[in-house]
Design a protein around this motif. Structure first.
Motif: not given
Length: 460
Positions: A441-460
């Motif tokens: 999600i954040n485009g840093d090349g790593i899929i981690d908890i930071c990406d999960l948090v960004m997705a949770v914050n943007n839940l429809s």
């Protein structure tokens, strides 16, 4: 002549045959306004002679009693399966003869078909309107070519399914215009692959629904096409494929096309010179994504295409324009974390690995600019035309169009909402360390908890 039970003519009208050199009939048809129409048909002398009048009654004795009614306009308030008696009367003298017929249950436009035999007969007869009145399975019938001007549809108020199985494929003639409307097509899991059918490649022949060459037009409206096959046998085979070396046009409107293809060969759409116009539709292959650009599990595997996505069209996965470079080069448009559009070469073709092949883009398919950096201020659903240019010479490919999707942070599966399905994909990537650029999600090349948090914050 007495007709009893489900008497029918051409699959949709009920007839009473009148004795006039055995060549005059009276058609009894319920129209779309629920009115019953009577008309003369055939080649007998009475058909075109105004002195022969149609009379009708609901009791056979009405003719001898003189109470039969001359037919002058469509008849209202006739119940389903009512019995009607009809007769011809010459010059207001005596009745030539009379006959009995059942009134149609319902209005059916064109030729109604309820079996595979009736369907293939209607296609062979080149009937302009073929109306499905039941689900039909077409097994081992080879290529069924639908003639120009033909429309295949379900009867009003219903949606029926044609299942293609074995060797059966649906096709249209060269230069033809054919419409599929308001019915479903299921491609059975036991459909023969392109290899099974004896084709050495799927490029020209590998379509289960084929649009003819010579600028043929196939309209698919309000249809659901579901492919249950797990392989087509060839990477360049497809569910829908324009055929030949001349442009063929496919218009997909308000329809859904899905496939259960997992990791094997085949695509939703394909064709060497296809022109696809897709409006207000939903396309999904390989559970929402794909890995390669040669058609392996993808939704689009075409060379030199024109692809236009309009309205509320959803394509699950990336948007790709496939560039003709040995069929294995593509340009992919994605939005980065800042919302800018990034164009990249993907695939295994020579143009992908060589720096001498450059990406050029245009918004009007006229003036092309070399792509050197992410494109800013590109609104959602903008159509970009892309091409690969060989340094110092000319375009290496016919320009192809793609629609730039809107970037929704956290929308991993591309369905334009952020929900539990997206979170599950990110979580699985974290656990398995699987690679999925959409989950970064954040485009840093790593899929981690930071990406999960960004997705949770943007839940429809």
């Amino acid at each position: 002549v007495l007709f009893e039970g489900e008497s029918s003519y051409s699959g949709y009208t009920h007839l009473a045959t009148i004795y006039d050199f055995s060549n005059t009939t009276i058609k009894v048809v319920r129209n779309k306004n629920n009115l019953v129409e009577l008309s003369k048909a055939g080649s007998g002398a009475a058909v075109n002679n105004a002195d022969y009048k149609i009379y009708y009654a609901f009791e056979e004795s009405a003719f001898s009693a003189g109470t039969a009614i001359e037919y002058t306009e469509p008849i209202a308030d006739i119940e389903i399966d009512a019995t009607i008696y009809v007769a011809l009367r010459y010059a207001e003298t005596s009745f030539i003869t009379k006959a009995e017929a059942k009134v149609c249950k319902e209005y059916i436009e064109g030729v109604g078909v309820a079996t595979a035999e009736e369907f293939t007969a209607a296609v062979a007869n080149k009937d302009p309107i073929i109306t499905l009145t039941a689900d039909i399975t077409l097994t081992d019938l080879g290529l069924i070519t639908v003639s120009t001007g033909t429309k295949i549809q379900s009867k009003t108020g219903s949606t029926y399914t044609i299942t293609l199985d074995g060797t059966t494929r649906l096709g249209t003639a060269s230069g033809s215009t054919v419409t599929f409307e308001n019915f479903n097509i299921t491609i059975a899991s036991t459909i023969k692959t392109v290899t099974d059918l004896g084709f050495t490649n799927g490029w020209y022949a590998g379509g289960y629904i084929k649009s003819g060459s010579g600028s043929a037009k196939l309209y698919i409206r309000n249809c659901t096409i579901d492919c249950k096959a797990t392989t087509f046998g060839k990477n360049d085979a497809a569910i829908i494929r324009p055929y030949g070396n001349d442009k063929s046009y496919v218009y997909i409107e308000n329809s859904t096309i899905t496939a259960s293809l997992a990791t094997d060969k085949g695509a939703l759409l394909g064709g060497q010179y296809g022109v696809f116009y897709i409006t207000d539709s939903y396309l999904k292959a390989k559970n929402g994504g794909w890995d390669t650009t040669d058609g392996s599990g993808s939704w689009l595997a075409v060379s030199s295409p024109v692809l236009v996505l309009n309205g509320e069209t959803t394509v699950l996965g990336y948007y790709k324009a496939t560039i003709r470079d040995f069929r294995n080069a593509a340009v992919t448009a994605e939005r980065d974390i800042d919302g800018n559009v990034v164009l990249t070469k993907t695939g295994t073709g020579t143009a992908v690995t060589s720096s001498s092949y450059l990406i050029y883009y245009s918004t009007d398919n006229s003036t092309y600019t070399e792509y050197t950096a992410p494109l800013e201020n590109v609104s959602a659903d903008t159509t970009l035309y892309v091409a690969i240019y060989y340094t110092g010479t000319s375009y290496h490919s016919t320009p192809a169009s793609l629609t730039v999707p809107e970037k929704i942070l956290g929308d991993v599966n591309g369905d334009k909402v952020v929900d539990a399905n997206d979170l599950a994909i990110i979580r699985q990537c974290i656990i398995s360390t699987a690679s999925n650029s959409a989950a970064d999600i954040n485009g840093d090349g790593i899929i981690d908890i930071c990406d999960l948090v960004m997705a949770v914050n943007n839940l429809s």
